[in-house]
Design a protein around this motif. Sequence first.
Motif, PDB file in Angstrom:
ATOM      1  N   ARG A 157      51.980  25.183  65.105  1.00 38.53           N
ATOM      2  CA  ARG A 157      52.946  24.346  64.384  1.00 38.53           C
ATOM      3  C   ARG A 157      52.288  23.303  63.490  1.00 38.53           C
ATOM      4  O   ARG A 157      52.760  23.034  62.384  1.00 38.53           O
ATOM      5  CB  ARG A 157      53.857  23.628  65.390  1.00 38.53           C
ATOM      6  N   ALA A 158      51.221  22.663  63.967  1.00 42.24           N
ATOM      7  CA  ALA A 158      50.652  21.501  63.280  1.00 42.24           C
ATOM      8  C   ALA A 158      49.548  21.914  62.308  1.00 42.24           C
ATOM      9  O   ALA A 158      48.539  22.501  62.725  1.00 42.24           O
ATOM     10  CB  ALA A 158      50.103  20.511  64.303  1.00 42.24           C
ATOM     11  N   PRO A 159      49.688  21.620  61.020  1.00 32.66           N
ATOM     12  CA  PRO A 159      48.701  22.078  60.023  1.00 32.66           C
ATOM     13  C   PRO A 159      47.304  21.512  60.226  1.00 32.66           C
ATOM     14  O   PRO A 159      46.317  22.246  60.114  1.00 32.66           O
ATOM     15  CB  PRO A 159      49.295  21.607  58.685  1.00 32.66           C
ATOM     16  N   ARG A 160      47.189  20.206  60.527  1.00 31.25           N
ATOM     17  CA  ARG A 160      45.857  19.599  60.564  1.00 31.25           C
ATOM     18  C   ARG A 160      44.976  20.154  61.683  1.00 31.25           C
ATOM     19  O   ARG A 160      43.850  20.589  61.431  1.00 31.25           O
ATOM     20  CB  ARG A 160      45.967  18.070  60.680  1.00 31.25           C
ATOM     21  N   PRO A 161      45.433  20.156  62.945  1.00 32.06           N
ATOM     22  CA  PRO A 161      44.581  20.749  63.981  1.00 32.06           C
ATOM     23  C   PRO A 161      44.367  22.246  63.792  1.00 32.06           C
ATOM     24  O   PRO A 161      43.337  22.784  64.200  1.00 32.06           O
ATOM     25  CB  PRO A 161      45.331  20.443  65.283  1.00 32.06           C
ATOM     26  N   LEU A 162      45.324  22.920  63.150  1.00 34.74           N
ATOM     27  CA  LEU A 162      45.134  24.334  62.853  1.00 34.74           C
ATOM     28  C   LEU A 162      43.993  24.508  61.855  1.00 34.74           C
ATOM     29  O   LEU A 162      43.157  25.416  62.000  1.00 34.74           O
ATOM     30  CB  LEU A 162      46.428  24.920  62.294  1.00 34.74           C
ATOM     31  N   ALA A 163      43.936  23.629  60.859  1.00 37.00           N
ATOM     32  CA  ALA A 163      42.835  23.676  59.891  1.00 37.00           C
ATOM     33  C   ALA A 163      41.506  23.356  60.571  1.00 37.00           C
ATOM     34  O   ALA A 163      40.465  23.956  60.246  1.00 37.00           O
ATOM     35  CB  ALA A 163      43.101  22.694  58.752  1.00 37.00           C
ATOM     36  N   ASP A 164      41.517  22.405  61.520  1.00 33.85           N
ATOM     37  CA  ASP A 164      40.295  22.086  62.262  1.00 33.85           C
ATOM     38  C   ASP A 164      39.814  23.295  63.062  1.00 33.85           C
ATOM     39  O   ASP A 164      38.612  23.596  63.100  1.00 33.85           O
ATOM     40  CB  ASP A 164      40.546  20.907  63.212  1.00 33.85           C
ATOM     41  N   ALA A 165      40.752  23.978  63.704  1.00 37.32           N
ATOM     42  CA  ALA A 165      40.394  25.177  64.466  1.00 37.32           C
ATOM     43  C   ALA A 165      39.816  26.251  63.547  1.00 37.32           C
ATOM     44  O   ALA A 165      38.835  26.927  63.895  1.00 37.32           O
ATOM     45  CB  ALA A 165      41.621  25.717  65.205  1.00 37.32           C
ATOM     46  N   ALA A 166      40.414  26.402  62.373  1.00 32.13           N
ATOM     47  CA  ALA A 166      39.913  27.395  61.414  1.00 32.13           C
ATOM     48  C   ALA A 166      38.485  27.069  60.984  1.00 32.13           C
ATOM     49  O   ALA A 166      37.637  27.967  60.885  1.00 32.13           O
ATOM     50  CB  ALA A 166      40.830  27.450  60.201  1.00 32.13           C
ATOM     51  N   ALA A 167      38.215  25.786  60.745  1.00 36.93           N
ATOM     52  CA  ALA A 167      36.865  25.381  60.348  1.00 36.93           C
ATOM     53  C   ALA A 167      35.853  25.699  61.440  1.00 36.93           C
ATOM     54  O   ALA A 167      34.729  26.160  61.163  1.00 36.93           O
ATOM     55  CB  ALA A 167      36.846  23.887  60.025  1.00 36.93           C
ATOM     56  N   GLU A 168      36.247  25.483  62.696  1.00 31.39           N
ATOM     57  CA  GLU A 168      35.366  25.818  63.820  1.00 31.39           C
ATOM     58  C   GLU A 168      35.113  27.324  63.877  1.00 31.39           C
ATOM     59  O   GLU A 168      34.000  27.768  64.191  1.00 31.39           O
ATOM     60  CB  GLU A 168      35.981  25.327  65.128  1.00 31.39           C
ATOM     61  N   CYS A 169      36.125  28.105  63.576  1.00 29.20           N
ATOM     62  CA  CYS A 169      35.976  29.568  63.595  1.00 29.20           C
ATOM     63  C   CYS A 169      35.061  30.048  62.477  1.00 29.20           C
ATOM     64  O   CYS A 169      34.272  30.983  62.664  1.00 29.20           O
ATOM     65  CB  CYS A 169      37.346  30.237  63.489  1.00 29.20           C
ATOM     66  N   VAL A 170      35.164  29.424  61.307  1.00 25.51           N
ATOM     67  CA  VAL A 170      34.280  29.785  60.200  1.00 25.51           C
ATOM     68  C   VAL A 170      32.832  29.509  60.585  1.00 25.51           C
ATOM     69  O   VAL A 170      31.934  30.342  60.389  1.00 25.51           O
ATOM     70  CB  VAL A 170      34.670  29.006  58.924  1.00 25.51           C
ATOM     71  N   LEU A 171      32.586  28.336  61.184  1.00 18.51           N
ATOM     72  CA  LEU A 171      31.234  27.989  61.614  1.00 18.51           C
ATOM     73  C   LEU A 171      30.729  28.942  62.692  1.00 18.51           C
ATOM     74  O   LEU A 171      29.532  29.220  62.786  1.00 18.51           O
ATOM     75  CB  LEU A 171      31.204  26.546  62.135  1.00 18.51           C
ATOM     76  N   ALA A 172      31.649  29.438  63.517  1.00 12.73           N
ATOM     77  CA  ALA A 172      31.263  30.346  64.608  1.00 12.73           C
ATOM     78  C   ALA A 172      30.975  31.756  64.114  1.00 12.73           C
ATOM     79  O   ALA A 172      30.446  32.571  64.871  1.00 12.73           O
ATOM     80  CB  ALA A 172      32.353  30.377  65.673  1.00 12.73           C
TER      81      ALA A 172
END
Length: 328
Positions: free
Chosen positions: A42-57
Amino acid sequence: MRQGRPQAVTRVVLVVGASSGIGRATAIRLARRRDHLVLVARAPRPLADAAAECVLAGAASVATHPVDVLDLAGLQEVVAATHATTGSIDAVVHSASVVAYGRFDQVPAAIWDRVLETNVLGAANVARAVLPDMRERNAGAIVLLGSVIGEIAVTGMSAYTVSKWALRSLGRCLQLDNRDRPGVRVCVVSLGSVDTPIYQQAANYLGHAGRPPPPVYSAEHVATRVVEVLDRPRKRVNIGAANPLMRLGFALTPGLFDVLVGPLFRAVATARRPMPTGDGNVLSPLPQAEAVGGGHGLGVRVVLTDLVARTLDKVRRRSRRGGRARGS
């Protein structure tokens, strides 16, 4: 998941509830496998944070979609967009869930109903969105994250308990309805206690914060097991050493279970510190509270420390009452 594909081949995986807890940990674990990820929350900001972590992973690609699971049209748009850009969805991990603490009559009807809607109808909407293409291809895996509470009953969590019983039933019905498509696998994972932020995010009408009773598993540990289930789908999976004991007690000694569950719940599943009444993230997300872990650790030391403190409080109160009685 396409039948017979080797584990090393990149998949397209939809993770629902990807901004926090087990969903976020699973997304990161899949990213390390170089999968293509479609993240929904639901929440855009933490979703974007999770996506950034996935890109780094190391994810092959990451797409984010801030969509509520109660928005069927929105979920269908996510699936259509994924088909257009990345291809068919091979697997789904459904982790979106909300909790409300409180005696049944204390929890407002709107909160109680929304817990069921999110946890049950939300899961049904996700299945509705992905199943048509999976059935057409006769390939795909859907993993529904449930709870051992969906196999027993506890006090003070009626909405969550009913929703997890219903989620388990939904998973079983989906398995039966798709027997004509042996390549489509539906898996229900019953979780024990997991260290996630869901306890801090929960609606609360108990007056005390909820917490995971021991033994407590990390979200990362559960994520590893979830990925294993995606690799080798099974109808039912339990994660939690205490799960069999709880199920056995509930089934074989219901009278004793009913006597013990209330005191045990208060002792190990609620914290000593007071908690203000509120609807938590049930009606709308709490972006500031979203993370992988909830800071509960392994649970045993925290519970024992809290039990000692509660015992000392009772001794002090009795001592004060005794002093006033002698003084009168």
